[in-house]
Design a protein around this motif. Structure first.
Motif, PDB file in Angstrom:
ATOM      1  N   HIS A 147      24.185 -89.513 -17.867  1.00  0.00           N
ATOM      2  CA  HIS A 147      24.676 -88.417 -17.012  1.00  0.00           C
ATOM      3  C   HIS A 147      25.545 -87.467 -17.823  1.00  0.00           C
ATOM      4  O   HIS A 147      26.098 -87.838 -18.866  1.00  0.00           O
ATOM      5  CB  HIS A 147      25.486 -88.966 -15.840  1.00  0.00           C
ATOM      6  CG  HIS A 147      24.680 -89.724 -14.840  1.00  0.00           C
ATOM      7  ND1 HIS A 147      23.677 -89.139 -14.090  1.00  0.00           N
ATOM      8  CD2 HIS A 147      24.706 -91.034 -14.477  1.00  0.00           C
ATOM      9  CE1 HIS A 147      23.136 -90.044 -13.291  1.00  0.00           C
ATOM     10  NE2 HIS A 147      23.736 -91.194 -13.505  1.00  0.00           N
ATOM     11  N   ALA A 148      25.681 -86.261 -17.314  1.00  0.00           N
ATOM     12  CA  ALA A 148      26.521 -85.271 -17.981  1.00  0.00           C
ATOM     13  C   ALA A 148      26.963 -84.214 -16.989  1.00  0.00           C
ATOM     14  O   ALA A 148      26.223 -83.847 -16.071  1.00  0.00           O
ATOM     15  CB  ALA A 148      25.768 -84.622 -19.127  1.00  0.00           C
ATOM     16  N   ARG A 191      21.461 -79.891 -12.301  1.00  0.00           N
ATOM     17  CA  ARG A 191      22.318 -81.025 -11.932  1.00  0.00           C
ATOM     18  C   ARG A 191      21.589 -81.959 -10.978  1.00  0.00           C
ATOM     19  O   ARG A 191      21.660 -83.192 -11.094  1.00  0.00           O
ATOM     20  CB  ARG A 191      23.601 -80.485 -11.303  1.00  0.00           C
ATOM     21  CG  ARG A 191      24.715 -81.509 -11.165  1.00  0.00           C
ATOM     22  CD  ARG A 191      25.941 -80.882 -10.539  1.00  0.00           C
ATOM     23  NE  ARG A 191      26.541 -79.857 -11.381  1.00  0.00           N
ATOM     24  CZ  ARG A 191      26.578 -78.564 -11.088  1.00  0.00           C
ATOM     25  NH1 ARG A 191      26.032 -78.117  -9.952  1.00  0.00           N
ATOM     26  NH2 ARG A 191      27.142 -77.705 -11.918  1.00  0.00           N
ATOM     27  N   THR A 192      20.849 -81.393 -10.055  1.00  0.00           N
ATOM     28  CA  THR A 192      20.095 -82.200  -9.094  1.00  0.00           C
ATOM     29  C   THR A 192      18.989 -82.981  -9.773  1.00  0.00           C
ATOM     30  O   THR A 192      18.804 -84.173  -9.521  1.00  0.00           O
ATOM     31  CB  THR A 192      19.495 -81.287  -8.003  1.00  0.00           C
ATOM     32  OG1 THR A 192      20.561 -80.682  -7.267  1.00  0.00           O
ATOM     33  CG2 THR A 192      18.606 -82.074  -7.057  1.00  0.00           C
ATOM     34  N   THR A 246      26.129 -80.138 -20.426  1.00  0.00           N
ATOM     35  CA  THR A 246      25.053 -79.143 -20.465  1.00  0.00           C
ATOM     36  C   THR A 246      25.534 -77.841 -19.834  1.00  0.00           C
ATOM     37  O   THR A 246      26.191 -77.861 -18.794  1.00  0.00           O
ATOM     38  CB  THR A 246      23.810 -79.645 -19.702  1.00  0.00           C
ATOM     39  OG1 THR A 246      23.431 -80.920 -20.224  1.00  0.00           O
ATOM     40  CG2 THR A 246      22.654 -78.686 -19.859  1.00  0.00           C
ATOM     41  N   VAL A 247      25.211 -76.737 -20.469  1.00  0.00           N
ATOM     42  CA  VAL A 247      25.426 -75.408 -19.895  1.00  0.00           C
ATOM     43  C   VAL A 247      24.051 -74.825 -19.578  1.00  0.00           C
ATOM     44  O   VAL A 247      23.141 -74.864 -20.419  1.00  0.00           O
ATOM     45  CB  VAL A 247      26.203 -74.497 -20.863  1.00  0.00           C
ATOM     46  CG1 VAL A 247      26.268 -73.072 -20.320  1.00  0.00           C
ATOM     47  CG2 VAL A 247      27.609 -75.043 -21.091  1.00  0.00           C
ATOM     48  N   ASP A 280      35.052 -85.045 -17.246  1.00  0.00           N
ATOM     49  CA  ASP A 280      34.472 -84.278 -16.145  1.00  0.00           C
ATOM     50  C   ASP A 280      33.298 -85.016 -15.509  1.00  0.00           C
ATOM     51  O   ASP A 280      33.106 -84.954 -14.288  1.00  0.00           O
ATOM     52  CB  ASP A 280      34.014 -82.909 -16.646  1.00  0.00           C
ATOM     53  CG  ASP A 280      35.175 -82.040 -17.121  1.00  0.00           C
ATOM     54  OD1 ASP A 280      36.332 -82.378 -16.796  1.00  0.00           O
ATOM     55  OD2 ASP A 280      34.918 -81.047 -17.823  1.00  0.00           O
ATOM     56  N   THR A 281      32.506 -85.716 -16.324  1.00  0.00           N
ATOM     57  CA  THR A 281      31.370 -86.456 -15.784  1.00  0.00           C
ATOM     58  C   THR A 281      31.838 -87.576 -14.881  1.00  0.00           C
ATOM     59  O   THR A 281      31.323 -87.772 -13.771  1.00  0.00           O
ATOM     60  CB  THR A 281      30.519 -87.024 -16.932  1.00  0.00           C
ATOM     61  OG1 THR A 281      30.020 -85.940 -17.729  1.00  0.00           O
ATOM     62  CG2 THR A 281      29.346 -87.838 -16.406  1.00  0.00           C
TER      63      THR A 281
END
Length: 445
Positions: free
Chosen positions: A216-217, A236-237, A287-288, A333-334
């Motif tokens: 995950h990220a 994200r989904t 990820t951006v 943040d994750t």
């Protein structure tokens, strides 16, 4: 900084370290088949010998003992234990010896049942596209549990199903090398179903400490533009919630994804969402994402298909030698992203992998200086401590990886280990990061 009883560990995976691919009855895996194809792995490398852990596991366990870890996360090779539908006693015997060696060294065994090395005969029958594979996985889980369940502390049926789906079946840069695009979505459902069935099999065998190791990220939009925000939500989904919502909520994140899944989805979700004792997060980089621009984009050497509703963007941050951005705050943040989304539905969290590849120098006088790796782990552990201070229930951290190893499609060019492996001689040399991690564990235990 870390709660009492926090579990310090290191991790590996069978195909990446064991070697001995045709010894003692081991069957062929999809990675054996994939690496035999010309041009798919850097320098034509394979896991045929890898770190020779199959023969040198006692030496590796001694290194782990001296490192001071409380747990070692390793994977059992499905094709070594059930190579062609029949149980291979010699394969089980190896893991029996490994587990005994760990327990004797005071190290808790943490077992992953599937770290990407699907038996080739199952792939030939459809692999994770076929509904029969989850049931074969549950049978295999029961076999391993019966032999090892009295000594294993933590269980992870699956490792990173998102990678198997995305790179193995959708984009083709990992085994089994299929390029199905969105037609790979059934592999999501079947892997998760296999996970749930394996959890049931482990529980039936009396096992506890059951979770998963999911990659995950944190995901951020490239700008405040609504198109970029929507793109980040889509990504994200697809990459996070598609693989965690079914397990933790018993549902797919959006109806469109549920409709794309095979079989009796509602009934399957009750199996997939079997309660867990912990949730494992593998973290490497955030990820951006922005709105698609129409240009070609590669991820880990694979060309993303056209028509995706998002486009990954470059992150302005220092990079590992693998080209991955180093963003320690992304780990914090994750973890907090999961804490916020799932609340009381989130079991205790373990960081089941985090690490970095740097092209370390060869040992000189028994030393391998790798300050960049020290800095990576130190900064990420500081970020993890921030998440814990903010209320996240995190119980452990597994450094990836215990030793250098076969890094999948990147072959042996990338080195993640705390211990240097000379692949010509199989000599092990602890790096500076090994000694740093040993001291860090002592100071924080």
């Amino acid at each position: 900084m870390f709660p009492e009883g926090f579990l310090w560990g290191a991790a590996s995976a069978a195909y990446q370290v064991e070697g001995a691919v045709d010894e003692d009855g081991r069957g062929v895996s999809v990675w054996d088949t994939f690496t035999a194809r010309p041009g798919v792995v850097r320098d034509g490398d394979t896991g045929r010998v890898a770190c020779d852990h199959y023969h040198r596991y006692r030496e590796d366990v001694a290194l782990l003992r001296d490192l001071g870890v409380g747990a070692y996360r390793f994977s059992v090779a499905w094709p070594r234990v059930v190579p062609a539908g029949e149980v291979n006693p010699a394969g089980l015997d190896f893991y029996d010896r490994l587990v005994d060696e760990l327990v004797g060294a005071g190290i808790a065994p943490a077992v992953t049942l599937f770290h990407w090395d699907l038996p080739q005969h199952l792939e030939d029958a459809g692999g994770w596209l076929d509904r029969d594979t989850p049931h074969r996985f549950a049978e295999y889980a029961a076999v391993v549990a019966e032999r090892l369940g009295d000594r294993v502390t933590l269980w992870m049926p699956l490792n990173e199903p998102v990678v198997v789906t995305m790179f193995g079946y959708a984009l083709g840069s990992h085994a089994p090398g299929r390029t199905l695009g969105f037609e790979a979505l059934p592999t999501v459902h079947h892997q998760l179903l296999g996970h749930g069935l394996a959890v049931q099999a482990l529980r039936a065998a009396g096992c506890s400490g059951i979770g998963i190791a999911n990659n995950h990220a944190a995901v951020s939009p490239a700008s405040d533009d609504p198109a970029d925000v929507d793109a980040a939500d889509s990504y994200r989904t697809l990459v996070n919630w598609l693989f965690s919502d079914p397990i933790l909520r018993g549902e797919y994140p959006v109806p469109e994804l549920a409709a794309a899944m095979p079989g009796p989805v509602a009934a399957d979700l009750k199996v997939i969402s079997e309660p867990l004792d912990f949730y494992g997060v593998n973290y490497y980089q955030p990820t951006v994402v922005g709105a698609p621009t129409g240009k070609e984009v590669q991820v880990e050497g694979a060309l993303l298909p056209a028509g995706l509703p998002f486009e990954p963007r470059e992150i302005d941050a220092p990079k590992t030698d693998f080209g991955w951005p180093i963003v320690p705050s992304g780990l914090r943040d994750t973890v907090l992203m999961f804490t916020e989304r799932y609340g009381d539905d989130l079991p205790p969290v373990y960081i089941t992998e985090s690490g970095c590849s740097f092209h370390d120098p060869d040992p000189v006088d028994g030393r391998v200086p790798d300050q960049a790796r020290v800095d990576y782990h130190e900064s990420h552990l500081a970020a993890l401590a921030e998440a814990i201070a903010a209320g996240a229930d995190v119980r452990g951290y597994f450094a990836w990886s215990a030793t250098d190893n076969f890094e999948w499609a990147a072959g042996y060019a990338e080195r993640f280990g705390l211990v240097h492996i000379d692949y010509r001689t199989q000599v092990r040399t602890p790096k500076d990061s090994y000694h740093w991690y040993r001291d860090y564990i002592r100071a924080n235990s």
